[in-house]
Design a protein around this motif. Structure first.
Motif, PDB file in Angstrom:
ATOM      1  N   ASN A  53      35.227  -1.038 -70.604  1.00  0.00           N
ATOM      2  CA  ASN A  53      35.807   0.257 -70.976  1.00  0.00           C
ATOM      3  C   ASN A  53      34.878   1.208 -71.718  1.00  0.00           C
ATOM      4  OD1 ASN A  53      38.278   1.119 -70.098  1.00  0.00           O
ATOM      5  ND2 ASN A  53      39.362  -0.418 -71.314  1.00  0.00           N
ATOM      6  N   ALA A  54      33.611   0.855 -71.810  1.00  0.00           N
ATOM      7  CA  ALA A  54      32.676   1.727 -72.519  1.00  0.00           C
ATOM      8  C   ALA A  54      32.355   2.962 -71.678  1.00  0.00           C
ATOM      9  CB  ALA A  54      31.402   0.971 -72.859  1.00  0.00           C
TER      10      ALA A  54
ATOM     11  N   SER B 248      31.190   2.262 -65.476  1.00  0.00           N
ATOM     12  CA  SER B 248      31.482   2.624 -64.082  1.00  0.00           C
ATOM     13  C   SER B 248      31.499   4.137 -63.904  1.00  0.00           C
ATOM     14  CB  SER B 248      32.831   2.052 -63.649  1.00  0.00           C
ATOM     15  OG  SER B 248      32.792   0.666 -63.794  1.00  0.00           O
TER      16      SER B 248
ATOM     17  N   GLY C 243      31.632  -5.610 -67.612  1.00  0.00           N
ATOM     18  CA  GLY C 243      31.694  -5.591 -69.070  1.00  0.00           C
ATOM     19  C   GLY C 243      31.412  -6.937 -69.724  1.00  0.00           C
TER      20      GLY C 243
ATOM     21  N   ASN D  72      28.280   6.928 -75.532  1.00  0.00           N
ATOM     22  CA  ASN D  72      29.152   7.592 -74.548  1.00  0.00           C
ATOM     23  C   ASN D  72      30.455   8.066 -75.197  1.00  0.00           C
ATOM     24  OD1 ASN D  72      29.750   8.483 -71.922  1.00  0.00           O
ATOM     25  ND2 ASN D  72      31.010   6.665 -71.538  1.00  0.00           N
ATOM     26  N   LYS D  73      31.158   8.893 -74.463  1.00  0.00           N
ATOM     27  CA  LYS D  73      32.401   9.516 -74.941  1.00  0.00           C
ATOM     28  C   LYS D  73      32.126  10.341 -76.191  1.00  0.00           C
ATOM     29  CE  LYS D  73      35.019   5.570 -73.119  1.00  0.00           C
ATOM     30  NZ  LYS D  73      36.185   4.707 -73.216  1.00  0.00           N
TER      31      LYS D  73
ATOM     32  N   ALA E 246      26.160  10.961 -75.038  1.00  0.00           N
ATOM     33  CA  ALA E 246      26.457  11.296 -73.643  1.00  0.00           C
ATOM     34  C   ALA E 246      27.948  11.436 -73.401  1.00  0.00           C
ATOM     35  CB  ALA E 246      25.898  10.200 -72.721  1.00  0.00           C
TER      36      ALA E 246
ATOM     37  N   ALA F 282      29.720  10.557 -69.927  1.00  0.00           N
ATOM     38  CA  ALA F 282      29.631  10.168 -68.509  1.00  0.00           C
ATOM     39  C   ALA F 282      30.714  10.886 -67.714  1.00  0.00           C
ATOM     40  CB  ALA F 282      29.770   8.655 -68.367  1.00  0.00           C
TER      41      ALA F 282
END
Ligand SMILES: Nc1nc2c(ncn2[C@@H]2O[C@H](COP(=O)(O)OP(=O)(O)OP(=O)(O)O)[C@@H](O)[C@H]2O)c(=O)[nH]1
Length: 393
Positions: A11-12, A15, A79, A223-224, A246, A248
């Motif tokens: 869930n990071a 994908s 993951g 990320n996020k 970042a 994504a």
């Protein structure tokens, strides 16, 4: 082809990163294995195309107005959870997939809204700094396990009078991408007993850790970043390691928007424009994204890939041509190919990268910018355009 692997907890956003980075928005038709299987694809690193030095753009499919996209492989590894090196969550299998990578992008969820297993939690209640360390330590412990399991064979070899520690360890670690030079460099920095029988678990762990650091360098992607809890990105950036903020999801939206002709954006651009029809919902999303992109100088996806290849792996891009004045191949394509080579590479290395079977057919090389012959020991520079002269037809 160089290989970059995405690692991180579930869930990071791996994908999403993968799907944003491997979209066929630049022509990858030359590479029939664009999607070899579900988690192996082709992405690109971005550099300045040498055609910027000429009056006319080269027109190569991988050149967007002087922004050159050079193919590299991207692996999307499932993951990892704490305990992966002991097999938790199929961890061994996933860690094994990292073996083939030259460099790792550790995708961390900077939002703080998922725990170490990727389960949703109260936003801000999980510290993303913990996720940075656990991926590294899982990789280190996993390699230490491999070293442990193979140690007996090193001990056996040590009974032979020809025993050579570097060679024995390089044999054991070659599957992990370590060369004898890597092993030598690592051993130089370690204090270890000459007799393999006398090595302790700590000695083996230190060996595994240093070999991992050398052969699988890591860039962290925060990320996020678009929804990160207060201070998370800053604290990640303050770590003593490379970290790139970042989004994504933002990159995916921009690439999709660009494909649909609604957004003016090339991967790695520091800003974007809305040029076509978008729905109200899309406009709202893009407006939100604009702040994140402005704050971090882009979405960070392309920046992370570029950093992995050009900084961590210290590679450069060289362009072989057949015609040194027109910068073309035999068919007249301008700057048809771009090769990524380690810094320190010479025209001879480029010749081998282009024609693996050149043997002793290499004669000399010409720098297409100056039209001068360059020496065999010349160290190539980023963006060099080189004509290789060989006996090959
Ligand atoms: N806000 C925000 N959400 C994101 C971002 N990137 C990914 N997500 C969301 O995070 C969730 C998980 O993303 P995935 O890409 O499936 O994560 P993963 O790391 O591949 O997960 P596993 O397949 O379980 O390992 C999805 O709901 C994404 O839409 C981002 O940059 N910003």
């Amino acid at each position: 082809m160089l290989s970059i692997a995405l690692a991180g907890k579930p869930n990071a956003g791996k994908s999403t990163f993968y799907s944003a980075a491997t979209r066929a928005e630049v022509d990858v038709a030359n590479y029939p294995f664009t999607t070899i299987d579900a988690n192996r694809g082709v992405t690109h690193v971005r550099t300045d195309c040498p055609c910027l030095d000429r009056d006319e753009r080269c027109g190569n499919d991988n050149c967007h107005d002087g922004k050159r996209y050079v193919p590299v492989e991207l692996l999307d590894v499932a993951g990892l959870v704490p305990g992966a090196h002991e097999g938790k969550g199929l961890g061994n299998q996933f860690l094994d997939e990292l073996t083939n990578a030259d460099v790792i992008v550790n995708v961390v969820d900077a939002s703080g809204a998922t725990d170490e297993k990727g389960e949703p939690v109260e936003p801000g209640s999980h510290d993303p700094l913990d996720d940075v360390d656990f991926i590294e330590s899982e990789m280190d412990l996993w390699l230490a396990g491999i070293v442990d399991r193979n140690w007996e064979s090193v001990e056996r070899k040590s009974r032979s009078p020809e025993f050579d520690m570097d060679e024995a360890l390089a044999d054991m670690l070659t599957g992990f991408g370590a060369t004898q030079a890597d092993v030598q460099a690592v051993l130089r920095g370690l204090d270890y007993p000459d007799d393999p029988m006398a090595w302790t678990d700590e000695d083996r762990e230190a060996l595994a850790r240093d070999v991992r650091r050398r052969t699988k360098p890591i860039v962290v992607v925060a990320n996020k970043a678009d929804v990160a809890s207060e201070g998370n990105v800053e604290r990640l950036l303050a770590l003593d390691k490379p970290v790139i903020p970042a989004t994504a999801q933002g990159e995916l939206a921009l690439r999709k928007g660009a494909e649909a002709g609604a957004v003016d954006y090339d991967p790695g651009d520091e800003s974007f424009g809305v040029v076509g029809e978008v729905s109200d919902a899309q406009r709202e999303l893009l407006d939100g994204l604009r702040d994140t992109v402005a704050e971090y100088g882009g979405t960070g996806v392309q920046a992370a890939l570029d950093y992995a290849v050009y900084d961590l792996l210290d590679h450069l891009t060289a362009y072989p041509v057949q015609d040194a004045s027109k910068w073309t191949d035999a068919k007249g394509n301008v700057l048809p190919d771009a090769f990524l080579l380690p810094r320190g590479s010479t025209p001879v290395d480029l010749a081998y990268a282009v024609h693996s079977d050149i043997g002793d057919g290499y004669l000399h090389a010409v720098d297409a910018r100056s039209s001068r012959e360059i020496s065999d020991s010349y160290e190539l520079a980023e963006g060099d355009v080189v004509k290789i002269v060989s006996t090959a037809k």
